[in-house]
Design an enzyme around this catalytic site. Sequence first.
Site, PDB file in Angstrom:
ATOM      1  N   ASP A  96     -20.548  34.022  13.079  1.00  0.00           N
ATOM      2  CA  ASP A  96     -20.562  33.332  14.367  1.00  0.00           C
ATOM      3  C   ASP A  96     -20.752  34.298  15.535  1.00  0.00           C
ATOM      4  O   ASP A  96     -20.711  35.520  15.358  1.00  0.00           O
ATOM      5  CB  ASP A  96     -19.265  32.525  14.550  1.00  0.00           C
ATOM      6  CG  ASP A  96     -18.009  33.334  14.228  1.00  0.00           C
ATOM      7  OD1 ASP A  96     -18.101  34.581  14.118  1.00  0.00           O
ATOM      8  OD2 ASP A  96     -16.939  32.733  14.094  1.00  0.00           O
ATOM      9  N   ASN A 130      -5.216  27.285  12.791  1.00  0.00           N
ATOM     10  CA  ASN A 130      -5.446  25.846  12.569  1.00  0.00           C
ATOM     11  C   ASN A 130      -6.391  25.606  11.383  1.00  0.00           C
ATOM     12  O   ASN A 130      -6.883  24.504  11.188  1.00  0.00           O
ATOM     13  CB  ASN A 130      -6.004  25.187  13.837  1.00  0.00           C
ATOM     14  CG  ASN A 130      -7.349  25.780  14.250  1.00  0.00           C
ATOM     15  OD1 ASN A 130      -7.888  26.655  13.576  1.00  0.00           O
ATOM     16  ND2 ASN A 130      -7.893  25.306  15.361  1.00  0.00           N
ATOM     17  N   HIS A 163      -9.315  27.072  10.989  1.00  0.00           N
ATOM     18  CA  HIS A 163     -10.747  27.206  11.245  1.00  0.00           C
ATOM     19  C   HIS A 163     -11.326  28.361  10.432  1.00  0.00           C
ATOM     20  O   HIS A 163     -10.668  29.363  10.174  1.00  0.00           O
ATOM     21  CB  HIS A 163     -11.091  27.305  12.737  1.00  0.00           C
ATOM     22  CG  HIS A 163     -10.697  28.560  13.427  1.00  0.00           C
ATOM     23  ND1 HIS A 163     -10.177  28.564  14.707  1.00  0.00           N
ATOM     24  CD2 HIS A 163     -10.753  29.867  13.049  1.00  0.00           C
ATOM     25  CE1 HIS A 163      -9.947  29.808  15.067  1.00  0.00           C
ATOM     26  NE2 HIS A 163     -10.286  30.627  14.077  1.00  0.00           N
TER      27      HIS A 163
HETATM   28  P1  PGA Z   1      -7.892  37.067  13.092  1.00  0.00           P
HETATM   29  O1  PGA Z   1      -8.754  35.758  13.338  1.00  0.00           O
HETATM   30  O2  PGA Z   1      -8.554  37.802  11.969  1.00  0.00           O
HETATM   31  O3  PGA Z   1      -7.975  37.827  14.385  1.00  0.00           O
HETATM   32  O4  PGA Z   1      -6.513  36.615  12.733  1.00  0.00           O
HETATM   33  C1  PGA Z   1      -9.131  34.985  12.258  1.00  0.00           C
HETATM   34  C2  PGA Z   1      -9.844  33.757  12.757  1.00  0.00           C
HETATM   35  O5  PGA Z   1      -9.449  33.198  13.786  1.00  0.00           O
HETATM   36  O6  PGA Z   1     -10.810  33.347  12.096  1.00  0.00           O
END
Ligand code: PGA
Length: 244
Positions: free
Chosen positions: A70, A139, A141
């Site tokens: 992304d 959440n 995602h």
């Molecule tokens: P993080 O984020 O690796 O900074 O915990 C993961 C995400 O939100 O996909």
Amino acid sequence: MNNIKLVVAKDYNDMSEKAAKIIFDHVKNKADSVLGLATGSTPVGMYRNLIEMHTNSKLDFSGVTTFNLDEYYPISRTNDQSYYYFMQENLFKHVNINPHNIYIPHGEASDIETECANYEKQIDKAGGIDLQVLGIGLNGHIGFNEPGTPFHSLTHAIELHESTIHSNARFFESKADVPKRAITMGIKTVMLSRTILLLASGEKKADILFRTLFGEITTDVPSSVLQLHNSVFVIVDREAAKRL
Ligand code: PGA
């Protein structure tokens, strides 16, 4: 859960080493591997290990192609908060990857829909993704596929959820500077990868990890779709595994 290989690592460093080893083995077996990569804090240690493997001449990226999950939109590639910039700093500039083989959605594309469609075509043309690295949001995602995203979604433009803007604001000067949109591989794009490598570290991920692996398969928890994939490595540290 035969399709899911769960490995509980001692801590973040151990998780990072084990994850890097999986990528290492993949690239050793297939020098022209197509890797799907992720940003966020979770994979940083894994990238550090990959750089070390490259520096020790054990790992050759010259045949590897990468597709990132992304990118914010709009954002310039020179913005130090862009995922393009993140990948340069955390991996690409330290290894011998061919810049032509690096794909990240263009945060400056003039036509966002065309950019999304092209991204899918580029993945197809590369022969599909062999190994997709994923972090996981609180959440559930994956990429920027927030709860409610259809499982059949391909690369698409999204509006960031308030909770994601809030959680990512720590990386920007202020919350107002966080872009409101992003381009993300869809859930189907991720699911079409031949193998998935899901990483999670820290107690705050324990609940969502449990729901991802053992909860109901629902678009309310996008990561729960991984239960339907036939080859997933889940590498987590002890803190994240607390509820498993
Ligand atoms: P993080 O984020 O690796 O900074 O915990 C993961 C995400 O939100 O996909």
